[in-house]
Motif scaffolding. Structure first.
Motif, PDB file in Angstrom:
ATOM      1  N   THR A   8     -27.427  -7.653 -15.119  1.00 46.52           N
ATOM      2  CA  THR A   8     -27.067  -9.048 -15.387  1.00 46.52           C
ATOM      3  C   THR A   8     -27.661  -9.987 -14.340  1.00 46.52           C
ATOM      4  N   ASN A   9     -28.399  -9.442 -13.395  1.00 40.79           N
ATOM      5  CA  ASN A   9     -28.988 -10.255 -12.331  1.00 40.79           C
ATOM      6  C   ASN A   9     -30.266 -10.923 -12.823  1.00 40.79           C
ATOM      7  N   ASP A  10     -30.719 -11.885 -12.030  1.00 42.23           N
ATOM      8  CA  ASP A  10     -32.063 -12.419 -12.209  1.00 42.23           C
ATOM      9  C   ASP A  10     -33.009 -11.377 -11.626  1.00 42.23           C
ATOM     10  N   LEU A  11     -33.993 -10.956 -12.371  1.00 36.72           N
ATOM     11  CA  LEU A  11     -34.828  -9.816 -12.005  1.00 36.72           C
ATOM     12  C   LEU A  11     -35.613 -10.008 -10.714  1.00 36.72           C
ATOM     13  N   ILE A  12     -35.918 -11.226 -10.370  1.00 39.71           N
ATOM     14  CA  ILE A  12     -36.763 -11.470  -9.204  1.00 39.71           C
ATOM     15  C   ILE A  12     -36.047 -11.141  -7.888  1.00 39.71           C
ATOM     16  N   HIS A  13     -34.707 -11.135  -7.892  1.00 39.54           N
ATOM     17  CA  HIS A  13     -33.946 -10.914  -6.662  1.00 39.54           C
ATOM     18  C   HIS A  13     -33.387  -9.500  -6.532  1.00 39.54           C
ATOM     19  N   ASP A  14     -33.542  -8.651  -7.524  1.00 35.74           N
ATOM     20  CA  ASP A  14     -32.902  -7.331  -7.523  1.00 35.74           C
ATOM     21  C   ASP A  14     -33.836  -6.279  -6.918  1.00 35.74           C
ATOM     22  N   GLN A  15     -33.801  -6.160  -5.589  1.00 39.31           N
ATOM     23  CA  GLN A  15     -34.688  -5.246  -4.873  1.00 39.31           C
ATOM     24  C   GLN A  15     -34.460  -3.790  -5.256  1.00 39.31           C
ATOM     25  N   ARG A  16     -33.218  -3.412  -5.495  1.00 47.44           N
ATOM     26  CA  ARG A  16     -32.898  -2.033  -5.872  1.00 47.44           C
ATOM     27  C   ARG A  16     -33.602  -1.666  -7.180  1.00 47.44           C
ATOM     28  N   MET A  17     -33.547  -2.543  -8.171  1.00 45.02           N
ATOM     29  CA  MET A  17     -34.167  -2.246  -9.460  1.00 45.02           C
ATOM     30  C   MET A  17     -35.690  -2.303  -9.373  1.00 45.02           C
ATOM     31  N   ILE A  18     -36.218  -3.194  -8.555  1.00 43.01           N
ATOM     32  CA  ILE A  18     -37.664  -3.241  -8.347  1.00 43.01           C
ATOM     33  C   ILE A  18     -38.135  -1.906  -7.785  1.00 43.01           C
ATOM     34  N   ARG A  19     -37.410  -1.388  -6.807  1.00 43.38           N
ATOM     35  CA  ARG A  19     -37.766  -0.109  -6.177  1.00 43.38           C
ATOM     36  C   ARG A  19     -37.666   1.046  -7.173  1.00 43.38           C
ATOM     37  N   ILE A  20     -36.580   1.104  -7.943  1.00 47.15           N
ATOM     38  CA  ILE A  20     -36.379   2.187  -8.912  1.00 47.15           C
ATOM     39  C   ILE A  20     -37.454   2.148 -10.001  1.00 47.15           C
ATOM     40  N   CYS A  21     -37.646   0.984 -10.596  1.00 46.33           N
ATOM     41  CA  CYS A  21     -38.603   0.862 -11.707  1.00 46.33           C
ATOM     42  C   CYS A  21     -40.032   1.121 -11.257  1.00 46.33           C
ATOM     43  N   THR A  22     -40.409   0.640 -10.091  1.00 44.84           N
ATOM     44  CA  THR A  22     -41.754   0.854  -9.576  1.00 44.84           C
ATOM     45  C   THR A  22     -42.008   2.333  -9.330  1.00 44.84           C
ATOM     46  N   THR A  23     -41.050   3.020  -8.748  1.00 42.98           N
ATOM     47  CA  THR A  23     -41.213   4.448  -8.470  1.00 42.98           C
ATOM     48  C   THR A  23     -41.326   5.255  -9.754  1.00 42.98           C
ATOM     49  N   LEU A  24     -40.517   4.937 -10.739  1.00 45.58           N
ATOM     50  CA  LEU A  24     -40.602   5.658 -12.010  1.00 45.58           C
ATOM     51  C   LEU A  24     -41.937   5.414 -12.705  1.00 45.58           C
ATOM     52  N   CYS A  25     -42.454   4.199 -12.606  1.00 50.93           N
ATOM     53  CA  CYS A  25     -43.780   3.898 -13.187  1.00 50.93           C
ATOM     54  C   CYS A  25     -44.871   4.703 -12.494  1.00 50.93           C
ATOM     55  N   LYS A  26     -44.781   4.826 -11.177  1.00 51.02           N
ATOM     56  CA  LYS A  26     -45.782   5.587 -10.423  1.00 51.02           C
ATOM     57  C   LYS A  26     -45.806   7.051 -10.849  1.00 51.02           C
ATOM     58  N   HIS A  27     -44.704   7.524 -11.392  1.00 53.87           N
ATOM     59  CA  HIS A  27     -44.617   8.922 -11.820  1.00 53.87           C
ATOM     60  C   HIS A  27     -44.796   9.078 -13.328  1.00 53.87           C
ATOM     61  N   GLY A  28     -45.405   8.075 -13.953  1.00 50.07           N
ATOM     62  CA  GLY A  28     -45.838   8.221 -15.331  1.00 50.07           C
ATOM     63  C   GLY A  28     -44.870   7.788 -16.415  1.00 50.07           C
ATOM     64  N   HIS A  29     -43.749   7.199 -16.057  1.00 50.66           N
ATOM     65  CA  HIS A  29     -42.794   6.752 -17.065  1.00 50.66           C
ATOM     66  C   HIS A  29     -43.096   5.315 -17.486  1.00 50.66           C
ATOM     67  N   SER A  30     -42.784   5.013 -18.729  1.00 48.37           N
ATOM     68  CA  SER A  30     -42.872   3.645 -19.221  1.00 48.37           C
ATOM     69  C   SER A  30     -41.502   3.003 -19.011  1.00 48.37           C
ATOM     70  N   VAL A  31     -41.452   1.985 -18.165  1.00 50.78           N
ATOM     71  CA  VAL A  31     -40.169   1.393 -17.768  1.00 50.78           C
ATOM     72  C   VAL A  31     -40.102  -0.059 -18.217  1.00 50.78           C
ATOM     73  N   HIS A  32     -38.934  -0.437 -18.685  1.00 50.24           N
ATOM     74  CA  HIS A  32     -38.670  -1.793 -19.164  1.00 50.24           C
ATOM     75  C   HIS A  32     -37.365  -2.240 -18.492  1.00 50.24           C
ATOM     76  N   LEU A  33     -37.383  -3.334 -17.786  1.00 50.65           N
ATOM     77  CA  LEU A  33     -36.194  -3.856 -17.096  1.00 50.65           C
ATOM     78  C   LEU A  33     -35.758  -5.152 -17.770  1.00 50.65           C
ATOM     79  N   VAL A  34     -34.488  -5.201 -18.157  1.00 57.93           N
ATOM     80  CA  VAL A  34     -33.935  -6.366 -18.850  1.00 57.93           C
ATOM     81  C   VAL A  34     -32.880  -7.019 -17.958  1.00 57.93           C
ATOM     82  N   GLY A  35     -32.992  -8.328 -17.769  1.00 63.58           N
ATOM     83  CA  GLY A  35     -32.035  -9.071 -16.959  1.00 63.58           C
ATOM     84  C   GLY A  35     -31.756 -10.430 -17.574  1.00 63.58           C
ATOM     85  N   ARG A  36     -31.297 -11.341 -16.751  1.00 65.62           N
ATOM     86  CA  ARG A  36     -30.939 -12.662 -17.261  1.00 65.62           C
ATOM     87  C   ARG A  36     -31.896 -13.731 -16.776  1.00 65.62           C
ATOM     88  N   LYS A  37     -31.992 -14.774 -17.566  1.00 65.56           N
ATOM     89  CA  LYS A  37     -32.787 -15.943 -17.180  1.00 65.56           C
ATOM     90  C   LYS A  37     -31.814 -17.084 -16.930  1.00 65.56           C
TER      91      LYS A  37
END
Length: 156
Positions: A8-37
């Motif tokens: 439910t956060n604004d995606l630009i400020h969520d460092q934890r999700m940035i770290r998780i999603c980036t790491t999963l992408c580096k390991h070959g997963h297709s990741v989609h993060l949904v938040g609020r505007k």
């Protein structure tokens, strides 16, 4: 594997999700993060994963959570994914509902499970986790000793 994470956060400020999603992408997963505007949201930064912001008329309070969960439910219905993961309790209900309707796997945030089900957690939140949301296939989180994938998946 295509994974969708919801917050439910604004995606630009969520460092934890940035770290998780980036790491999963580096390991070959297709990741989609949904938040609020929000009305004053800054433009999204380029990331190696897809980002989607859902606009809500309400910015806070119970009406915000009702509106956001409804919009998230409708959005997820029309998405293709292998796994959906609701981060924190505020996005768990629509992720479970859509995953059950589509017959897909659902993960939960490991930290939410630990904090809520712990001895000192809020009894109302513990009840919600045990009674309403027992059907998660796995939990996901950052391991203290990072494995080859960067994350651990643990059965609930």
């Amino acid at each position: 594997m295509k994974l969708i994470f919801t917050v439910t956060n604004d995606l630009i400020h969520d460092q934890r999700m940035i770290r998780i999603c980036t790491t999963l992408c580096k390991h070959g997963h297709s990741v989609h993060l949904v938040g609020r505007k929000q009305k004053l949201s800054k433009p999204l930064m380029n990331q190696p994963y897809c980002q989607k912001r859902l606009f809500c008329f309400f910015e806070k309070g119970k009406l915000f959570y009702v509106e956001y969960n409804l919009r998230l439910f409708i959005y997820l219905l029309f998405q293709n994914f292998d796994v959906v993961c609701g981060i924190d309790l505020d996005t768990t209900l629509p992720t479970i509902a859509v995953a059950k309707l589509k017959g897909k796997k659902r993960y939960r945030d490991w930290e939410t499970g630990c904090i809520v089900t712990g001895k000192h957690g809020d009894p109302h939140k513990r009840w919600m986790m045990w009674k309403l949301f027992p059907s998660h296939d796995r939990s996901i989180g950052i391991a203290t000793k990072i494995t080859s994938t960067g994350f651990f998946l643990r059965r609930c």
